[in-house]
Design a protein around this motif. Sequence first.
Motif, PDB file in Angstrom:
ATOM      1  N   GLN A   4      -2.348  46.702  27.267  1.00  0.00           N
ATOM      2  CA  GLN A   4      -3.557  47.011  27.860  1.00  0.00           C
ATOM      3  C   GLN A   4      -4.504  47.450  26.820  1.00  0.00           C
TER       4      GLN A   4
ATOM      5  N   SER B 184       3.551  54.536  21.481  1.00  0.00           N
ATOM      6  CA  SER B 184       3.651  53.828  22.980  1.00  0.00           C
ATOM      7  C   SER B 184       3.107  52.588  23.032  1.00  0.00           C
ATOM      8  N   GLN B 185       2.432  52.238  21.844  1.00  0.00           N
ATOM      9  CA  GLN B 185       1.613  50.973  21.620  1.00  0.00           C
ATOM     10  C   GLN B 185       2.393  49.951  20.785  1.00  0.00           C
TER      11      GLN B 185
ATOM     12  N   ASN C  95       0.175  55.330  17.457  1.00  0.00           N
ATOM     13  CA  ASN C  95       0.476  55.666  18.929  1.00  0.00           C
ATOM     14  C   ASN C  95       1.857  54.835  19.226  1.00  0.00           C
TER      15      ASN C  95
HETATM   16  C1  LIG Z   1      -1.123  55.567  23.503  1.00  0.00           C
HETATM   17  O1  LIG Z   1      -0.908  54.398  24.176  1.00  0.00           O
HETATM   18  C2  LIG Z   1      -0.761  54.537  25.603  1.00  0.00           C
HETATM   19  C3  LIG Z   1      -0.546  53.024  25.911  1.00  0.00           C
HETATM   20  O2  LIG Z   1      -1.401  52.084  25.699  1.00  0.00           O
HETATM   21  C4  LIG Z   1      -1.870  55.173  26.166  1.00  0.00           C
HETATM   22  O3  LIG Z   1      -1.638  55.137  27.728  1.00  0.00           O
HETATM   23  C5  LIG Z   1      -2.216  56.342  25.654  1.00  0.00           C
HETATM   24  O4  LIG Z   1      -3.417  56.951  26.113  1.00  0.00           O
HETATM   25  C6  LIG Z   1      -2.263  56.406  24.126  1.00  0.00           C
HETATM   26  N1  LIG Z   1      -2.423  57.671  23.511  1.00  0.00           N
HETATM   27  C7  LIG Z   1      -3.533  57.880  22.552  1.00  0.00           C
HETATM   28  C8  LIG Z   1      -3.447  59.376  22.214  1.00  0.00           C
HETATM   29  O5  LIG Z   1      -4.465  57.424  22.507  1.00  0.00           O
END
Ligand SMILES: *[C@@H]1O[C@H](CO)[C@@H](O)[C@H](O)[C@H]1NC(C)=O
Length: 728
Positions: free
Chosen positions: A512, A592-593, A590
């Motif tokens: 997303q 998480s992405q 990041n």
């Molecule tokens: C990293 O990615 C996650 C998932 O898209 C998101 O929720 C999060 O805010 C991001 N972290 C930063 C520091 O941008």
Amino acid sequence: MASTLFASLALTALGCCFPGVNAFWRMNCGIIQLGRVDPIVNYDGISGHVHIIGGPNNFNTTSNYDMLRNSLCTSCTIQEDKSAYWTPYMYYQKADGTFLSVKNGGIIIYYLERGQGIVTPFPPGFKMISGNPGLRSYNRTTMTYGTADNPGRPVADAVSFACIDYTKPYSETAGFPSDMNCPQGLRAQVHFQTCWDGVNLYKPDNSHVAHLSQIDNGICPPTHPKLLPHLFYEMYYNLDSVDTSDGGRFLLATGDTTGYGYHGDFLNGWNPDIQARAVSNCLASSGSGQIEDCPDLNASNDVASGANCPLQPPLVDEEISGSLTALPGCNPPTSGPERVRQQNCPGKLIPQTNTDGQKQTPVPGNTTVTLSSGSRATYAGCYVDRGDRALPGASYTDSVRMTTESCGAFCQGKGYSVFGTEYAQECFCGNTITSANSSQSDCSMTCKGNLATYCGGPNRLSVWKLAQAGSSSSSSSSRSSTTSTVSTQITSSVTSKTITTTSLAAAATGPQVQNANYLGCYTDSVDRRALSGYYFNSNTQTLDTCRTAAENNGFEYFGVEYSGECFAGNTISSSSSPTSQNCNMRCHGNSSQICGGSNAISMFESLRYVEAINKADVAVNNGTASGSFGYGGCYTDAAGLKRTLTTYWFSDTNTTVEMCLTTCFSKGLSVAGVEYANECYCDTEIRNAAIVAADSECSMRCAGDKAEWCGAGGRISVYRQKIAGRTR
Ligand SMILES: *[C@@H]1O[C@H](CO)[C@@H](O)[C@H](O)[C@H]1NC(C)=O
Ligand SMILES: *[C@@H]1O[C@H](CO)[C@@H](O)[C@H](O)[C@H]1NC(C)=O
Ligand SMILES: *[C@@H]1O[C@H](CO)[C@@H](O)[C@H](O)[C@H]1NC(C)=O
Ligand SMILES: *[C@@H]1O[C@H](CO)[C@@H](O)[C@H](O)[C@H]1NC(C)=O
Ligand SMILES: *[C@@H]1O[C@H](CO)[C@@H](O)[C@H](O)[C@H]1NC(C)=O
Ligand SMILES: *[C@@H]1O[C@H](CO)[C@@H](O)[C@H](O)[C@H]1NC(C)=O
Ligand SMILES: *[C@@H]1O[C@H](CO)[C@@H](O)[C@H](O)[C@H]1NC(C)=O
Ligand SMILES: *[C@@H]1O[C@H](CO)[C@@H](O)[C@H](O)[C@H]1NC(C)=O
């Protein structure tokens, strides 16, 4: 109004290097080979330095005209041109002394009509080199031939560089620019000799050819009376593909830190009839530069040549890319000013098998292909097709792009379960095959769109059957219908990077990102990029940094690949298609992405994208008077003294069409033009024989308003004041 990096940069060159507009054509070339290979200078041996080569798939250390002609395909778009074109590879030397290879954006080859007289096509066996790999300084003393009326100029001017930064006008430099910060790449340019002695196909000192007096124009010396097509190369180096924060330096594969030793090589491989026809029909008369406008060339133009004729395995047994402790071929870094002798360190050739790149003959019941839909088809054999059609369903012909996969996709789309290719370019569909089977050797014509595979023969079908069950009913990507989904399924192991994947559970909905829709994971290749309008690499890349870059540069699509690479463009290349695999690498910035994978790009559509336009009616008001202007066309513009509009100009980081028109109007000047995103020009008429170009060539968005077109390099979007009282 799609603009690609290739197209817009290519046009930039015309503004800078070619005052006046003569006929020409230009062609893009993918990379076919990388390595210490140079069949002109080091025939049957190892070259002193690493080259980037565009051209035929069987290019090797002993290539000659006949061998090139026998190749299956070329990475350049015009398939009737099997010539080879090559230039040096580039590296970055880190402060710690080690080297990193620099990515290349591709080669653009121009054939131009220059000089005076009838143009003689390049004869079979002809070859030449322009530039001198040993130079490390600008040599003012070696001049081209000249007379009092047609003076010569330094031969060194045949080679030059342009540092491309869309936010600034660029200038050309003879050696590397002093500031190698070039966000859109460093463009290296080589002009070739246009005058031939008419006798020798090659001389090791290149004295069989000579430059025009002004190199890109002028007269030939009396010793070299035959005028050849003027060949010009543009090679793009993506300097920002390496991290330069350690303060290292760029250098050529020769060890040249100055750029003065840049050079290009040409080995003719043209079909003589086609070249002769193109020279007389498309070089000597009109000539928009577009291959599509030249029927002799368009007939064999394969815009997917980079994917259909991909990078071949290396010929020399050594590492040339990635991180290295020394330049291949013992080339110590040298900065001149004195000349350098080419070292020639030995190397080992990898014994070649399968030198023409022919794939294995398909085996009935065993060989399979995967279609872009994900369905698999199994080879059923070679069948007779004479009299009544053996496969009587839908059919089509494509003399350029026919592949097993494209035929399969076509027939599957029409609801058939059996398909066959015939005579290299025909596709037939059916549900059963009942005609007589035939010997495999009767199906030995190679597919027009992938010359390493077979597409039947005369009256013979290469027949394939779609797997009945297993594959899901249709592709999940709702987007796939708007992009061409014909996948050529080229799996080029040599281009894929080795990766260590951190396997992630596939997200149900996909990543997303705000203001963007995820379109899915798409295939990508270095030879033909899925998105080719914009690129940057960052070790802090996230989906948002890439999205922002796409928004700021006015692109509709963006995608991230290999953890750190961001690409953007206004079209998704037809060579790219949805894939279920490989988008499995985390973003550098990041974790998480997901940021794509190896040769796989996580593709998004920006919801902030606005289409740019040329405005039909713009009201202007400077406080004391008002009026209106309307768009009057995209015109050519030449740099220097021969500008199209000359009376007044300015450049501003916030230039918009309105700002430019108001300025010109206030000065009482009725013709206004915007160019190169941020420049504004005013005059009372079009000057210096500028001519109208296609609107699509004015492909840069205004620096101050992404929804307006503001010319391009060498192209100006012209507006004219409307006469008061006249009905519009
Ligand atoms: C990293 O990615 C996650 C998932 O898209 C998101 O929720 C999060 O805010 C991001 N972290 C930063 C520091 O941008
Ligand atoms: C180069 O390729 C040709 C085929 O195009 C082949 O005949 C020749 O043997 C190759 N040369 C070398 C040195 O492998
Ligand atoms: C420059 O060219 C002249 C004339 O060809 C030659 O004598 C001289 O050695 C060259 N200088 C360098 C530094 O290459
Ligand atoms: C160029 O060739 C393509 C593919 O064969 C064809 O579709 C197109 O109409 C041709 N263009 C022109 C201007 O003839
Ligand atoms: C069929 O394919 C398998 C695996 O791809 C291979 O091991 C086998 O030898 C093939 N059989 C024939 C007859 O080619
Ligand atoms: C046709 O197919 C049959 C059965 O697979 C095979 O025995 C025969 O050799 C084939 N004929 C030809 C001409 O290949
Ligand atoms: C141009 O845009 C920048 C950034 O938005 C702004 O700071 C600057 O004031 C603008 N300049 C002019 C002349 O409008
Ligand atoms: C406004 O434009 C008019 C018409 O071109 C011109 O005559 C006048 O001098 C301009 N006034 C200002 C303040 O720029």
